[in-house]
Write an enzyme that holds these catalytic residues in place. Structure first.
Site, PDB file in Angstrom:
ATOM      1  N   LEU A 172       0.752  -1.253   0.089  1.00 44.30           N
ATOM      2  CA  LEU A 172       0.014   0.004   0.005  1.00 44.30           C
ATOM      3  C   LEU A 172       0.999   1.300  -0.036  1.00 44.30           C
ATOM      4  CD1 LEU A 172      -2.672  -1.275   2.686  1.00 44.30           C
ATOM      5  CD2 LEU A 172      -2.702  -1.305   0.131  1.00 44.30           C
ATOM      6  N   GLY A 173       2.038   1.147   0.437  1.00 42.92           N
ATOM      7  CA  GLY A 173       3.142   2.201   0.459  1.00 42.92           C
ATOM      8  C   GLY A 173       4.347   1.811   1.065  1.00 42.92           C
ATOM      9  N   GLY A 175       7.988   3.490   2.902  1.00 42.49           N
ATOM     10  CA  GLY A 175       8.228   4.896   3.999  1.00 42.49           C
ATOM     11  C   GLY A 175       9.796   4.588   4.131  1.00 42.49           C
ATOM     12  N   TYR A 177      11.248   3.687   6.960  1.00 43.09           N
ATOM     13  CA  TYR A 177      11.716   2.703   7.825  1.00 43.09           C
ATOM     14  C   TYR A 177      10.963   1.246   7.462  1.00 43.09           C
ATOM     15  CZ  TYR A 177      13.583   6.412  10.518  1.00 43.09           C
ATOM     16  OH  TYR A 177      14.392   7.600  11.300  1.00 43.09           O
ATOM     17  N   VAL A 180       4.187  -0.629   3.856  1.00 43.97           N
ATOM     18  CA  VAL A 180       2.859  -0.884   4.468  1.00 43.97           C
ATOM     19  C   VAL A 180       2.157  -1.883   3.358  1.00 43.97           C
ATOM     20  CG1 VAL A 180       0.698   0.105   4.858  1.00 43.97           C
ATOM     21  CG2 VAL A 180       2.645   1.335   5.199  1.00 43.97           C
ATOM     22  N   ASP A 295       4.829  16.206  10.480  1.00 40.31           N
ATOM     23  CA  ASP A 295       5.086  15.676   9.327  1.00 40.31           C
ATOM     24  C   ASP A 295       3.893  15.650   8.552  1.00 40.31           C
ATOM     25  OD1 ASP A 295       6.774  15.031   7.023  1.00 40.31           O
ATOM     26  OD2 ASP A 295       6.354  12.900   7.436  1.00 40.31           O
TER      27      ASP A 295
END
Length: 452
Positions: A172-173, A175, A177, A180, A295
């Site tokens: 889904l994504g 990042g 670190y 997802v 953020d």
């Protein structure tokens, strides 16, 4: 001093050790009573005999104390004997010499229940050993799972869900670190999102562990607001930390901006106002409970539900409040109280949305409000108010020109935009954080009142 006893000769009890301590003789005896069970083992007991001496130094009476006790009748039948029957040890004097004795020299006075000092010490040693073992297990768990301190296998409870043969379809994504993915809870069949953070020697540093711990801790506090990501579960094994949250299928606000940006601007004021109202309500809640996000950006704002492709473009004229905006990614967030913490100094975030005071490393929760002002500007025209060729150039532009009076509303995309919208943005982009609107004040602005 004559110390003599016939316990060793008693049919039920046999002396195994005796240690003199002042006027008390510490004893250990063994129950040798008859049992129909031939395999039954003897039972050891701890106790002591408290001796009473006359002026001549002879024992005139004793008090027998033990745990657990034999019967009073058995104890009362104890007679005197030669001390050679004792297998004794003494730290202060020798009890191994033989002495003749007279049965009248010992008289049973009373029998008391008594938990001997020796047995207490043994129990304390056992408790200390058990505590040491538990501490060792806890240390081992902490060493293996330094973030949560608890080892648990994500795959025992969830499995990664892919809608096709391609494993990338579950992502889904991605990042800084970790990534997802979509996952399914085995016990319920419900779909969730899991943020998987792979641990490495570099990432096992204390500050990184604290970073993940803080994110989990904050999410546990933010489970009730309709515009904030909701934590479901978390697991840690020797290689990964898994943070399971609700899964939102509507995509990022960033994608909507990209789809609708043109020479005439981006989204309608009505739609932008609806989005910003949701964001401000989430920010107001965060600040009220002492949390600063740090953020805020379109990539961290997701629509709860997927949009219907059959719907007309008019759906973007006004925001559908039933399709809630969710604020996600609390990786840079922290608890904050100005009276306790003073100014924050760590310049974190994404360059386009950083407030000038954040870049100067002296800022408060008002940095979130600046970010909302930048997002509002982008929603209406499709580009940021303070831009640059690279990240350093963007930061330099913000430091030199970041101020409401320098926001340009004459560029493309601003034709036809209301003065209320422009004033709203200026109120959020005041350079002085003390004069900048709070989230509560922004929610009361006439521009939001016009459309929400």
């Amino acid at each position: 001093m004559n110390v003599i006893s016939s316990l060793s000769m008693h049919p039920l009890y046999r002396i195994s050790t005796a240690v003199e301590d002042g006027q008390e003789l510490q004893l250990r005896w063994t129950n040798t009573s008859y049992s129909e069970d031939e395999n039954e083992e003897d039972f050891n007991y701890d106790g002591n005999i408290e001796c009473v001496y006359n002026e001549g130094g002879d024992i005139t009476a004793t008090t027998i104390k033990y745990h657990p006790p034999p019967s009073i009748e058995s104890a009362a039948t104890i007679s005197t004997c030669d001390s050679s029957s004792l297998d004794t040890t003494s730290s202060s004097s020798s009890l191994s010499s033989q002495h003749d004795c007279d049965d009248s020299s010992l008289n049973i006075v009373r029998v008391d229940d008594y938990h001997s000092d020796a047995s207490v010490e043994e129990e304390e040693q056992e408790d200390a050993f058990e505590l040491q073992q538990q501490q060792g297990q806890d240390d081992e768990k902490h060493s293996l799972c330094p973030v949560t301190g608890h080892y648990s296998n994500f795959n025992d409870h969830y499995y990664i869900h892919s809608s096709s043969s391609s494993s990338s379809s579950s992502i889904l994504g991605i990042g800084q670190y970790g990534q997802v993915q979509s996952c399914i809870q085995i016990s319920t069949g419900k779909a969730y999102a899991v943020k998987t953070i792979q641990k490495s020697p570099l990432q096992l540093a204390h500050h990184h562990n604290h970073h993940i711990q803080r994110e989990i801790h904050l999410l546990t506090k933010l489970t009730s607001h309709p515009n904030i990501l909701k934590l479901v579960d978390f697991h840690e094994d020797k290689d990964h930390v898994h943070i399971i949250t609700e899964r939102y299928t509507g995509g990022e606000l960033f994608d909507v901006i990209g789809e609708h940006t043109s020479s005439s601007g981006c989204l309608s004021e009505g739609y932008a106002a609806g989005v910003i109202k949701c964001v401000l309500e989430a920010v107001a809640y965060l600040h009220s409970v002492g949390i600063v996000h740090r953020d805020l950006k379109p990539e961290n704002l997701m629509f709860e539900y997927e949009r219907n492709e059959d719907e007309e473009e008019e759906e973007y004229d006004h925001f559908d409040s039933s399709n809630s905006i969710r604020l996600i990614d609390f990786g840079l967030s922290r608890e904050y109280n100005f009276k306790v913490d003073g100014y924050m100094s760590n310049p974190v975030g994404t360059s386009y949305y950083m407030a000038p005071e954040l870049l100067q490393e002296k800022y408060t929760q008002s940095c979130d409000i600046w970010s909302v002002g930048i997002i509002t500007y982008i929603l209406l025209c499709g580009y940021p108010p303070f831009n640059g060729d690279d990240e350093e150039d963007i930061k330099r532009t913000i430091m030199e020109h970041g101020n409401a009076k320098n926001v340009n509303f004459k560029l493309r995309g601003w034709a036809g935009k209301s003065e209320e919208a422009k004033d709203f943005i200026k109120c959020l982009l005041r350079r002085d954080p003390g004069k900048r609107f709070t989230a509560e004040e922004a929610l009361m602005h006439p521009w939001l009142k016009m459309y929400c």
